[in-house]
Design a protein around this motif. Sequence first.
Motif, short mmCIF file in Angstrom:
data_model
loop_
_atom_site.label_atom_id
_atom_site.label_comp_id
_atom_site.label_asym_id
_atom_site.label_seq_id
_atom_site.Cartn_x
_atom_site.Cartn_y
_atom_site.Cartn_z
N LEU A 23 52.26 41.39 39.72
CA LEU A 23 53.25 41.52 38.59
C LEU A 23 53.14 40.29 37.72
CD1 LEU A 23 56.13 43.40 40.46
CD2 LEU A 23 54.06 44.37 39.21
N ALA A 24 52.86 40.26 36.50
CA ALA A 24 53.35 39.18 35.53
C ALA A 24 54.85 39.41 35.17
CB ALA A 24 52.27 39.20 34.31
N CYS A 25 55.47 38.25 35.65
CA CYS A 25 56.93 38.37 35.29
C CYS A 25 57.35 37.47 34.01
CB CYS A 25 57.59 37.79 36.96
SG CYS A 25 57.22 38.60 38.06
N HIS A 42 46.78 37.96 30.39
CA HIS A 42 47.39 37.83 31.75
C HIS A 42 46.15 37.90 32.79
CE1 HIS A 42 46.75 42.16 30.48
NE2 HIS A 42 46.23 42.23 31.62
N ILE A 43 46.70 37.55 34.16
CA ILE A 43 45.45 37.78 35.09
C ILE A 43 45.12 39.13 35.30
CG2 ILE A 43 45.30 37.22 37.66
CD1 ILE A 43 47.39 34.92 37.38
N SER A 44 43.81 39.46 35.44
CA SER A 44 43.19 40.51 35.85
C SER A 44 44.01 41.26 36.89
CB SER A 44 41.82 40.20 36.13
OG SER A 44 40.99 41.42 36.43
N THR A 45 44.18 42.57 36.47
CA THR A 45 44.58 43.84 37.28
C THR A 45 46.36 43.69 37.37
OG1 THR A 45 44.91 42.65 39.45
CG2 THR A 45 42.68 43.60 39.00
N SER A 46 46.60 42.65 36.52
CA SER A 46 48.26 42.55 36.38
C SER A 46 48.97 43.83 35.77
CB SER A 46 48.66 41.28 35.55
OG SER A 46 48.38 40.24 36.28
N ARG A 47 50.22 43.82 36.21
CA ARG A 47 51.22 44.91 35.77
C ARG A 47 52.40 44.03 35.07
NH1 ARG A 47 50.39 49.35 40.50
NH2 ARG A 47 48.28 49.18 40.45
N PHE A 48 52.57 44.55 34.04
CA PHE A 48 53.72 43.91 33.09
C PHE A 48 55.25 44.22 34.13
CE2 PHE A 48 57.09 43.69 29.71
CZ PHE A 48 57.15 42.32 29.64
N CYS A 49 55.87 42.95 34.35
CA CYS A 49 57.31 42.87 34.88
C CYS A 49 58.16 42.31 33.85
CB CYS A 49 57.39 42.34 36.17
SG CYS A 49 59.09 41.99 36.62
N ASP A 50 58.88 43.23 33.20
CA ASP A 50 59.93 42.63 32.26
C ASP A 50 61.30 42.12 33.01
OD1 ASP A 50 62.21 42.38 30.41
OD2 ASP A 50 61.48 44.02 29.00
N VAL A 51 61.54 40.83 33.36
CA VAL A 51 62.44 40.15 34.05
C VAL A 51 63.81 40.48 33.55
CG1 VAL A 51 63.24 38.03 35.22
CG2 VAL A 51 60.80 38.46 34.74
N ALA A 52 64.11 40.55 32.45
CA ALA A 52 65.52 40.88 31.71
C ALA A 52 65.83 42.09 32.15
CB ALA A 52 65.40 40.54 30.34
N LEU A 53 64.75 43.27 32.01
CA LEU A 53 65.36 44.78 32.05
C LEU A 53 64.91 45.14 33.25
CD1 LEU A 53 63.69 46.25 28.84
CD2 LEU A 53 65.98 45.29 29.26
N ALA A 54 64.08 44.78 34.26
CA ALA A 54 63.65 45.01 35.32
C ALA A 54 64.69 44.48 36.58
CB ALA A 54 62.30 44.85 35.69
N LEU A 124 48.47 27.21 36.25
CA LEU A 124 47.60 26.74 37.04
C LEU A 124 46.02 27.60 37.00
CD1 LEU A 124 46.80 24.29 38.99
CD2 LEU A 124 47.90 25.54 40.71
N TRP A 125 46.40 28.76 37.23
CA TRP A 125 45.28 29.68 37.11
C TRP A 125 44.56 29.41 36.06
CZ3 TRP A 125 43.56 33.95 40.02
CH2 TRP A 125 42.84 34.81 39.24
N GLU A 126 44.82 29.11 35.00
CA GLU A 126 43.91 28.74 33.60
C GLU A 126 43.28 27.46 33.91
OE1 GLU A 126 45.22 29.95 29.61
OE2 GLU A 126 46.99 31.37 30.52
N ALA A 127 44.35 26.36 34.26
CA ALA A 127 43.68 25.10 34.57
C ALA A 127 42.53 24.86 35.31
CB ALA A 127 44.95 24.28 34.81
N LYS A 128 42.58 25.92 36.28
CA LYS A 128 41.47 25.98 37.03
C LYS A 128 40.46 26.56 36.69
CE LYS A 128 43.54 23.98 41.14
NZ LYS A 128 42.93 22.91 41.60
N LEU A 133 42.77 38.21 30.72
CA LEU A 133 42.31 39.35 30.11
C LEU A 133 43.60 39.42 29.00
CD1 LEU A 133 41.18 41.78 32.90
CD2 LEU A 133 39.92 40.13 31.28
N GLY A 134 43.20 40.21 28.10
CA GLY A 134 44.26 40.97 26.93
C GLY A 134 44.40 42.37 27.39
N GLY A 135 45.32 42.86 26.44
CA GLY A 135 45.46 44.42 26.61
C GLY A 135 46.68 44.60 27.46
N PRO A 136 46.96 46.05 27.77
CA PRO A 136 48.16 46.47 28.25
C PRO A 136 48.24 46.40 29.86
CG PRO A 136 46.85 48.52 27.73
CD PRO A 136 46.16 47.08 27.16
N GLY A 137 47.21 45.88 30.49
CA GLY A 137 47.18 45.64 31.84
C GLY A 137 47.02 47.13 32.59
#
Length: 276
Positions: A23-25, A42-54, A124-128, A133-137
């Motif tokens: 979950l990408a928060c 976002h990181i591959s295979t992620s799903r979007f987590c809308d922190v404010a709404l969820a 850190l993921w990107e720094a390493k 990936l782009g797109g809706p997840g």
Amino acid sequence: MSILISVEELAERIHAGSNNIILACLWEAHSGSGFPAFNSEHISTSRFCDVALALSSVPSSKTGRNPLPTKANLDRWFRRWGLDSKRQVVVYDNFKGLYAARAWWVLKWAGVEDVVYLDGGQKLWEAKGHQTLGGPGNLSTPGDLTADLGHMPTATIEDVKAHNGILLDAREANRFAGRKEFLDLKAGHIPGAVNVPSRDLLQEDGTFKSAEELREIFANVGITSADNVIAYSGSGNHSAQAIIAMNIAGIGTPRHYVGGWSQWCADPKNPVERGE
């Protein structure tokens, strides 16, 4: 059960085709930037987590800026994410780990047993050198989990008023001391609280300090056990990160006053303390 997962371990799992739910928060409601940022990278295979709404309910002066979500709301998001008791949930964000920390705490509170926090997050993921990936997840698959609230200790404003133990404020030092306040109605802190800014619990790369270092930081304000400790921040984000740190240190899980300073200072009858 582990609380953290390293960037290297997550990368290996994704490469091996593991079935983690990631979950990408990100924060959407106030800034409007959460999903566009996720859609951008976002990181591959992620799903979007809308922190404010969820992970929150409707804010008010009675409940604070980010009150806890309802079971009905969490159940909707659990279905959307496809949470399953047989699959580990990995939470991360692209900020300072605060939203991922809230997700970790809320999901644990809602009965999700196997939740881990990506240490260092997307930065850190990107720094390493790992790609995003782009797109809706990823599309979710049906899961079997529904929210079962109350699995993490909490404190109400009445509990805080009656508390005779240690009250831990995890906001930055300037907000605690009342030198600045850009989110809530007043500057300062709850009388008697001690301050451990959550940023002091992290290394420069955004990962948590060692258990030994964390124990020393908490011991400096008198915390050697979570017994009789209530943690708070503005509305439950910084304090969630502090609670993770206390668990890493082996101190345990304190009660969490999620309403925090935003709820406390909204009532003009409540006393305010300023200074270090």
